[in-house]
Design an enzyme around this catalytic site. Structure first.
Site, PDB file in Angstrom:
ATOM      1  N   HIS A 179       0.850  -1.203   0.000  1.00 26.66           N
ATOM      2  CA  HIS A 179       0.000   0.000   0.000  1.00 26.66           C
ATOM      3  C   HIS A 179       0.881   1.247   0.000  1.00 26.66           C
ATOM      4  O   HIS A 179       1.368   1.673   1.042  1.00 26.66           O
ATOM      5  CB  HIS A 179      -0.911  -0.009   1.223  1.00 26.66           C
ATOM      6  N   TYR A 184      -0.822   7.190   3.142  1.00 28.94           N
ATOM      7  CA  TYR A 184      -0.277   6.355   4.207  1.00 28.94           C
ATOM      8  C   TYR A 184       1.254   6.363   4.114  1.00 28.94           C
ATOM      9  O   TYR A 184       1.824   7.080   3.291  1.00 28.94           O
ATOM     10  CB  TYR A 184      -0.923   4.963   4.176  1.00 28.94           C
ATOM     11  N   ARG A 331     -16.601   0.288  -4.312  1.00 29.68           N
ATOM     12  CA  ARG A 331     -17.951   0.524  -3.829  1.00 29.68           C
ATOM     13  C   ARG A 331     -19.027  -0.230  -4.599  1.00 29.68           C
ATOM     14  O   ARG A 331     -20.018  -0.674  -4.005  1.00 29.68           O
ATOM     15  CB  ARG A 331     -18.227   2.033  -3.822  1.00 29.68           C
TER      16      ARG A 331
HETATM   17  C1  FNR Z   1     -11.554   1.988   0.482  1.00 31.89           C
HETATM   18  N1  FNR Z   1     -10.374   2.179  -0.225  1.00 31.89           N
HETATM   19  C2  FNR Z   1      -9.214   1.599   0.235  1.00 31.89           C
HETATM   20  N2  FNR Z   1      -8.071   1.669  -0.504  1.00 31.89           N
HETATM   21  C3  FNR Z   1      -6.956   1.009  -0.146  1.00 31.89           C
HETATM   22  O1  FNR Z   1      -5.950   1.074  -0.846  1.00 31.89           O
HETATM   23  N3  FNR Z   1      -6.944   0.268   1.003  1.00 31.89           N
HETATM   24  C4  FNR Z   1      -8.036   0.165   1.817  1.00 31.89           C
HETATM   25  O2  FNR Z   1      -7.993  -0.559   2.802  1.00 31.89           O
HETATM   26  C5  FNR Z   1      -9.198   0.890   1.454  1.00 31.89           C
HETATM   27  N4  FNR Z   1     -10.323   0.881   2.236  1.00 31.89           N
HETATM   28  C6  FNR Z   1     -11.539   1.341   1.734  1.00 31.89           C
HETATM   29  C7  FNR Z   1     -12.720   1.104   2.422  1.00 31.89           C
HETATM   30  C8  FNR Z   1     -13.928   1.472   1.870  1.00 31.89           C
HETATM   31  C9  FNR Z   1     -15.207   1.158   2.597  1.00 31.89           C
HETATM   32  C10 FNR Z   1     -13.959   2.125   0.615  1.00 31.89           C
HETATM   33  C11 FNR Z   1     -15.263   2.532  -0.023  1.00 31.89           C
HETATM   34  C12 FNR Z   1     -12.778   2.393  -0.040  1.00 31.89           C
HETATM   35  C13 FNR Z   1     -10.406   2.727  -1.587  1.00 31.89           C
HETATM   36  C14 FNR Z   1     -10.861   1.656  -2.577  1.00 31.89           C
HETATM   37  O3  FNR Z   1      -9.950   0.583  -2.639  1.00 31.89           O
HETATM   38  C15 FNR Z   1     -11.020   2.248  -3.995  1.00 31.89           C
HETATM   39  O4  FNR Z   1      -9.764   2.637  -4.475  1.00 31.89           O
HETATM   40  C16 FNR Z   1     -11.970   3.435  -4.022  1.00 31.89           C
HETATM   41  O5  FNR Z   1     -13.143   3.131  -3.328  1.00 31.89           O
HETATM   42  C17 FNR Z   1     -12.292   3.858  -5.461  1.00 31.89           C
HETATM   43  O6  FNR Z   1     -12.856   2.792  -6.193  1.00 31.89           O
HETATM   44  P1  FNR Z   1     -14.463   2.656  -6.369  1.00 31.89           P
HETATM   45  O7  FNR Z   1     -15.050   2.454  -5.014  1.00 31.89           O
HETATM   46  O8  FNR Z   1     -14.935   3.923  -7.002  1.00 31.89           O
HETATM   47  O9  FNR Z   1     -14.631   1.449  -7.259  1.00 31.89           O
END
Ligand code: FNR
Length: 362
Positions: A179, A184, A331
């Site tokens: 990550h 972070y 999401r």
């Molecule tokens: C996330 N996102 C996220 N990203 C990541 O790198 N590590 C994580 O642990 C998390 N946690 C997380 C929790 C929740 C509830 C959401 C909604 C999002 C970001 C996620 O991986 C993603 O990059 C974004 O949500 C954008 O993609 P979508 O949701 O538009 O398909």
């Protein structure tokens, strides 16, 4: 008829996915002491029964103080291996593949966990760390004032990423994703907003990228060569409206070249998260141009696109237009864990349902 690219198998090293849909890592804030639980088995397992090619488990801390909240998952001790293995075995039995995101929250650690009612005592504030310390580097008032990592702290943190990768292998995982996004710890080192060190870990891009590259090499050394490593980064800090140095797509392209040399197989392109001053215009597929740019400028690199990709056609187009190799979805999978089946319907693909669900086909 040609099978749409998003439903064609995909191989990187020894990892072959049934399709190119990746469940994006998503924190569920449902752990105690870092352990994966029944909750994670059902949550992650359901994506496997419903046909996701690859499932990436949430940001999982390589050291306890690297958790975003006390309810995060962790992989800092061997006792955490069996819970993870149980999920890996289940996911594999459904024909999907499973990875985990290795994370350290740095200065964004120890904040309020969603949906958990944890007592004050569960949080820590003394050991919240970053590349640079002091009040100037506090993310916002909901976060703690970070302490600057010493050279020895840095070395230990890098080692922790390595032992975490070794544990992920022991748990039977197919890949790990480092990550390096969303503000972070690794992103904090990369960006001059959060890194104003004057030693070999700060200053020039080469120096700011040193921590990341050392983490990549340590993870590579502790994870079997035939298993791919993913790296997620933010392509920009989104503060072009302000003066001063920050992180951007040009630097992202440069580090993509470096990490590829150092052992990263797949580059996962997200954006933002390193400053509350960021201005994001999040529209459909808003991060795809960053993925496309990396794919065009770094020959031979494998790229994941993510960010408001919400349907099968949209996902497939990104791949057919050669802007990325895999599509991660967050999401939309939460709204509809059967996202892949809906996408199959949308693209008129006769994808194989799991044996148990085959009778649901119309
Ligand atoms: C996330 N996102 C996220 N990203 C990541 O790198 N590590 C994580 O642990 C998390 N946690 C997380 C929790 C929740 C509830 C959401 C909604 C999002 C970001 C996620 O991986 C993603 O990059 C974004 O949500 C954008 O993609 P979508 O949701 O538009 O398909």
């Amino acid at each position: 008829d040609k099978i749409p690219l998003v439903f064609q198998p995909y191989t990187v090293k020894d990892l072959t996915l049934a399709n190119r849909f990746v469940v994006a890592p998503m924190c569920m804030f449902s752990s105690t002491d870092g352990f994966f639980t029944d909750y994670h088995l059902v949550h992650l397992g359901s994506f496997a029964t419903l046909g996701a090619g690859l499932i990436l488990a949430e940001a999982t801390a390589v050291v306890p103080e690297g958790r975003i909240s006390p309810a995060d998952t962790g992989i800092w001790k061997d006792e955490q291996i069996p819970g993870l293995k149980r999920i890996a075995d289940f996911v594999h039995a459904q024909g999907s593949k499973f990875g985990i995101q290795l994370a350290h929250a740095g200065r964004k650690a120890s904040v309020k966990a969603f949906y958990s009612d944890l007592p004050e005592s569960a949080y820590w504030k003394d050991n919240v760390v970053g590349p640079s310390g002091g009040a100037d580097f506090q993310w916002d008032s909901k976060h703690h004032v970070p302490r600057e990592l010493s050279l020895q702290d840095i070395e230990e943190t890098i080692k922790a990423f390595g032992t975490a990768a070794a544990r992920a292998h022991k748990a039977g995982l197919d890949t790990v994703e480092i990550h390096g996004a969303h503000g972070y710890l690794i992103h904090q080192f990369l960006s001059p907003i959060s890194n104003q060190r004057t030693d070999k870990y700060g200053g020039s891009l080469e120096n700011r990228a040193r921590f990341l590259l050392e983490v990549v090499r340590e993870v590579r050394a502790n994870f079997p060569a035939e298993k791919p490593i993913f790296l997620r980064v933010s392509a920009t800090d989104y503060i072009e409206h302000l003066d001063g140095p920050s992180w951007d797509i040009e630097q992202t392209v440069q580090i993509a070249k470096w990490v590829k040399e150092a052992g990263v197989d797949v580059f996962h392109v997200s954006s933002g998260g390193n400053t509350p001053k960021q201005l994001i215009n999040a529209t459909f597929g808003y991060q795809v141009p960053f993925a496309e740019r990396v794919k065009k400028d770094v020959p031979g690199i494998e790229v994941v696109a993510v960010g408001l990709i919400t349907g099968g056609k949209q996902a497939n187009e990104v791949l057919e237009e050669e802007k990325a190799d895999l599509i991660a979805i967050g999401r939309a999978f939460l709204r509809s864990p059967n996202f892949v089946l809906n996408a199959a319907q949308e693209l008129n693909v006769k994808t194989k349902f799991s044996a148990q669900y085959e009778r649901g086909r119309m």
